[in-house]
Design a protein around this motif. Sequence first.
Motif, PDB file in Angstrom:
ATOM      1  N   TYR A 162       0.856  -1.187   0.000  1.00 14.38           N
ATOM      2  CA  TYR A 162       0.000   0.000   0.000  1.00 14.38           C
ATOM      3  C   TYR A 162       0.889   1.232   0.000  1.00 14.38           C
ATOM      4  N   THR A 207      -4.197   0.952  -2.169  1.00 17.75           N
ATOM      5  CA  THR A 207      -3.854  -0.443  -1.977  1.00 17.75           C
ATOM      6  C   THR A 207      -3.085  -0.959  -3.188  1.00 17.75           C
ATOM      7  N   ASP A 248     -10.163   2.502   1.442  1.00 13.86           N
ATOM      8  CA  ASP A 248      -8.998   3.366   1.589  1.00 13.86           C
ATOM      9  C   ASP A 248      -9.403   4.813   1.824  1.00 13.86           C
TER      10      ASP A 248
END
Length: 260
Positions: A162, A207, A248
Amino acid sequence: TIRELDLQFGSWDKLRVTGDFNQAINESAAFRVSALVENTDSFRDGVSAERRGINPVVAFRSGDNTIVSLGVEHFEEERTADRGIPSSHGRPVDVDHSTFFGDPERSEARVDVDAFNAMIQHDFDNGLTLVNRTRYATYDKFYQNVYPGSVFADDSVAIQAYNDSTQRDNLFNQTDFTFSASTGSVEHTLLAGVEFGRQDTDNLRQTGYFPATRCPASSATSTVTSVCVPLSNPVYQGSIDFHPGATDANNHSVAKTAAI
């Protein structure tokens, strides 16, 4: 007057140099420059760090009781983000301590800081001192990590990834009033102050997606968030696609401060 230079040498090619130079211009003004340069590797494979910074400041008197100080600061750091050795059955897996899991080339942490600082100090004749400080600073931070996850029974380890970027602007102003007095043998210091500030932050997390998976605990799909590599060679150098996932963060925030 200050003339100072510090040199450090260490293991794994460590070199750190710091300098401090302070000089009076005349009876009412002076300037100072401090600086830093550091480069170092590590006992960990592929891990290194670089740091550079400089902070020039000028100060001068305005009248007998007032001092004004103005300075700028620049600092930058680039280093390898290292999550260490994964665990299995309650202890770290049995590999050499220098082993890097993931990809050191794509595991980076960096930050750039630029700041302006101002200070005004005035001493009154009755024991009262006023100090006003202002700081404006911008921060640009990025963190990316290709790191180990679960260790499986077939002596493979899951690799995940990430990144996270943050941009932040700070503006703060602080004013302090300090009063010193004495009552007989008892000395007193009274402090009162106000502070105002604003902080603007933008933050985005992404990600890492891998083209396929060979992990025993995952089903094979066209885009997955982990891929397995053998413990005997746990460095992953295949393709990774970074983009925001469903959970996210993509945030903008403003924080305001007013205090007395």
